[in-house]
Design a protein around this motif. Sequence first.
Motif, PDB file in Angstrom:
ATOM      1  N   UNK A 144       0.830  -1.208   0.000  1.00  0.00           N
ATOM      2  CA  UNK A 144       0.000   0.000   0.000  1.00  0.00           C
ATOM      3  C   UNK A 144       0.865   1.259   0.000  1.00  0.00           C
ATOM      4  N   UNK A 145       1.903   1.301   0.846  1.00  0.00           N
ATOM      5  CA  UNK A 145       2.800   2.462   0.882  1.00  0.00           C
ATOM      6  C   UNK A 145       3.428   2.709  -0.490  1.00  0.00           C
ATOM      7  N   UNK A 146       3.925   1.647  -1.107  1.00  0.00           N
ATOM      8  CA  UNK A 146       4.555   1.778  -2.427  1.00  0.00           C
ATOM      9  C   UNK A 146       3.552   2.233  -3.482  1.00  0.00           C
ATOM     10  N   UNK A 147       2.369   1.660  -3.455  1.00  0.00           N
ATOM     11  CA  UNK A 147       1.342   2.013  -4.451  1.00  0.00           C
ATOM     12  C   UNK A 147       0.892   3.461  -4.279  1.00  0.00           C
ATOM     13  N   UNK A 148       0.744   3.908  -3.036  1.00  0.00           N
ATOM     14  CA  UNK A 148       0.312   5.294  -2.788  1.00  0.00           C
ATOM     15  C   UNK A 148       1.357   6.307  -3.247  1.00  0.00           C
ATOM     16  N   UNK A 149       2.623   5.923  -3.208  1.00  0.00           N
ATOM     17  CA  UNK A 149       3.688   6.814  -3.680  1.00  0.00           C
ATOM     18  C   UNK A 149       3.616   7.055  -5.188  1.00  0.00           C
ATOM     19  N   UNK A 150       3.154   6.047  -5.932  1.00  0.00           N
ATOM     20  CA  UNK A 150       3.211   6.115  -7.394  1.00  0.00           C
ATOM     21  C   UNK A 150       1.877   6.326  -8.092  1.00  0.00           C
ATOM     22  N   UNK A 151       0.782   5.998  -7.424  1.00  0.00           N
ATOM     23  CA  UNK A 151      -0.519   6.037  -8.094  1.00  0.00           C
ATOM     24  C   UNK A 151      -1.569   6.705  -7.210  1.00  0.00           C
ATOM     25  N   UNK A 152      -2.542   7.342  -7.838  1.00  0.00           N
ATOM     26  CA  UNK A 152      -3.698   7.880  -7.116  1.00  0.00           C
ATOM     27  C   UNK A 152      -4.657   6.712  -6.893  1.00  0.00           C
ATOM     28  N   UNK A 153      -4.912   6.383  -5.637  1.00  0.00           N
ATOM     29  CA  UNK A 153      -5.736   5.220  -5.309  1.00  0.00           C
ATOM     30  C   UNK A 153      -7.096   5.635  -4.774  1.00  0.00           C
ATOM     31  N   UNK A 154      -8.100   4.836  -5.094  1.00  0.00           N
ATOM     32  CA  UNK A 154      -9.434   5.037  -4.525  1.00  0.00           C
ATOM     33  C   UNK A 154      -9.482   4.335  -3.166  1.00  0.00           C
ATOM     34  N   UNK A 155     -10.525   4.611  -2.402  1.00  0.00           N
ATOM     35  CA  UNK A 155     -10.709   3.934  -1.110  1.00  0.00           C
ATOM     36  C   UNK A 155     -10.838   2.420  -1.319  1.00  0.00           C
ATOM     37  N   UNK A 156     -11.510   2.024  -2.381  1.00  0.00           N
ATOM     38  CA  UNK A 156     -11.671   0.589  -2.676  1.00  0.00           C
ATOM     39  C   UNK A 156     -10.309  -0.047  -2.927  1.00  0.00           C
ATOM     40  N   UNK A 157      -9.489   0.598  -3.748  1.00  0.00           N
ATOM     41  CA  UNK A 157      -8.165   0.050  -4.073  1.00  0.00           C
ATOM     42  C   UNK A 157      -7.283  -0.051  -2.836  1.00  0.00           C
ATOM     43  N   UNK A 158      -7.325   0.960  -1.974  1.00  0.00           N
ATOM     44  CA  UNK A 158      -6.535   0.918  -0.731  1.00  0.00           C
ATOM     45  C   UNK A 158      -6.991  -0.251   0.147  1.00  0.00           C
ATOM     46  N   UNK A 159      -8.302  -0.417   0.274  1.00  0.00           N
ATOM     47  CA  UNK A 159      -8.842  -1.510   1.090  1.00  0.00           C
ATOM     48  C   UNK A 159      -8.439  -2.863   0.500  1.00  0.00           C
ATOM     49  N   UNK A 160      -8.499  -2.979  -0.810  1.00  0.00           N
ATOM     50  CA  UNK A 160      -8.121  -4.231  -1.471  1.00  0.00           C
ATOM     51  C   UNK A 160      -6.675  -4.600  -1.156  1.00  0.00           C
ATOM     52  N   UNK A 161      -5.781  -3.642  -1.302  1.00  0.00           N
ATOM     53  CA  UNK A 161      -4.352  -3.900  -1.120  1.00  0.00           C
ATOM     54  C   UNK A 161      -4.042  -4.283   0.324  1.00  0.00           C
ATOM     55  N   UNK A 162      -4.540  -3.516   1.261  1.00  0.00           N
ATOM     56  CA  UNK A 162      -4.154  -3.716   2.660  1.00  0.00           C
ATOM     57  C   UNK A 162      -4.872  -4.910   3.314  1.00  0.00           C
ATOM     58  N   UNK A 163      -5.989  -5.358   2.747  1.00  0.00           N
ATOM     59  CA  UNK A 163      -6.753  -6.442   3.386  1.00  0.00           C
ATOM     60  C   UNK A 163      -6.781  -7.737   2.584  1.00  0.00           C
ATOM     61  N   UNK A 164      -5.962  -7.835   1.532  1.00  0.00           N
ATOM     62  CA  UNK A 164      -6.034  -9.019   0.677  1.00  0.00           C
ATOM     63  C   UNK A 164      -5.560 -10.304   1.354  1.00  0.00           C
ATOM     64  N   UNK A 165      -4.859 -10.208   2.462  1.00  0.00           N
ATOM     65  CA  UNK A 165      -4.374 -11.409   3.155  1.00  0.00           C
ATOM     66  C   UNK A 165      -5.338 -11.917   4.229  1.00  0.00           C
ATOM     67  N   UNK A 166      -6.506 -11.296   4.352  1.00  0.00           N
ATOM     68  CA  UNK A 166      -7.497 -11.784   5.316  1.00  0.00           C
ATOM     69  C   UNK A 166      -7.803 -13.252   5.010  1.00  0.00           C
ATOM     70  N   UNK A 167      -7.857 -14.119   6.002  1.00  0.00           N
ATOM     71  CA  UNK A 167      -7.883 -13.901   7.450  1.00  0.00           C
ATOM     72  C   UNK A 167      -6.505 -13.934   8.128  1.00  0.00           C
ATOM     73  N   UNK A 168      -5.418 -14.049   7.367  1.00  0.00           N
ATOM     74  CA  UNK A 168      -4.092 -14.023   7.995  1.00  0.00           C
ATOM     75  C   UNK A 168      -3.863 -12.690   8.695  1.00  0.00           C
ATOM     76  N   UNK A 169      -4.284 -11.612   8.052  1.00  0.00           N
ATOM     77  CA  UNK A 169      -4.278 -10.307   8.716  1.00  0.00           C
ATOM     78  C   UNK A 169      -5.676 -10.104   9.291  1.00  0.00           C
ATOM     79  N   UNK A 170      -5.808  -9.466  10.443  1.00  0.00           N
ATOM     80  CA  UNK A 170      -7.063  -9.513  11.204  1.00  0.00           C
ATOM     81  C   UNK A 170      -8.243  -8.682  10.689  1.00  0.00           C
ATOM     82  N   UNK A 171      -8.004  -7.620   9.937  1.00  0.00           N
ATOM     83  CA  UNK A 171      -9.112  -6.746   9.530  1.00  0.00           C
ATOM     84  C   UNK A 171      -9.810  -7.297   8.297  1.00  0.00           C
TER      85      UNK A 171
END
Length: 177
Positions: A115-142
């Motif tokens: 997410x940090x890398x993507x935000x540096x290079x691209x304009x992201x929507x809220x959906x895209x940010x949520x997708x990137x940071x939560x794609x490992x669910x349930x390994x990551x808790x949110x």
Amino acid sequence: MDQTRISEKREAARQRFFRRNAEIENLVLLYGADILASPGMQSEKLFMQHGSVSVFEHSLNVACMCLWLAMVFHLSVNYISLVRGALLHDYFLYDWHVPDRSHRWHGFTHPKCALRNAEREFALTAIERDMIVKHMFPLTPCPPKYAESRILCIADKICACQETAAGLCPKALLPQA
């Protein structure tokens, strides 16, 4: 039902499958052109993800699988965000196979790094940010907030299993296209 009719139905289904795949590839290229051409994304070709599949190839596979799932199940989603979030979900830009203390908890930490890398290079929507940071669910808790994020969770796991199995199973045991 006679054999000819069965063959005709199979051929029609096969034609629909290939038309849909061409449509999916065109949508990924259309909505993700800037991401696919970026230096960071191009560098992903150098890093292996699962078996002999690069992070670049994996991200492309996942974007296609996301669209396929959305189309097959007639899900009402934002295709642009679906493609872009899928392409960037593993945008961590390092080889996690190289022994390094910072890679030790890769499975848990790489979504935030991507997410940090993507935000540096691209304009992201809220959906895209949520997708990137939560794609490992349930390994990551949110849990994922959006339908696109849930689709990505499923598509990523399908592709990871398929890519890993391709490296472990004899080719004769894998389904052929």
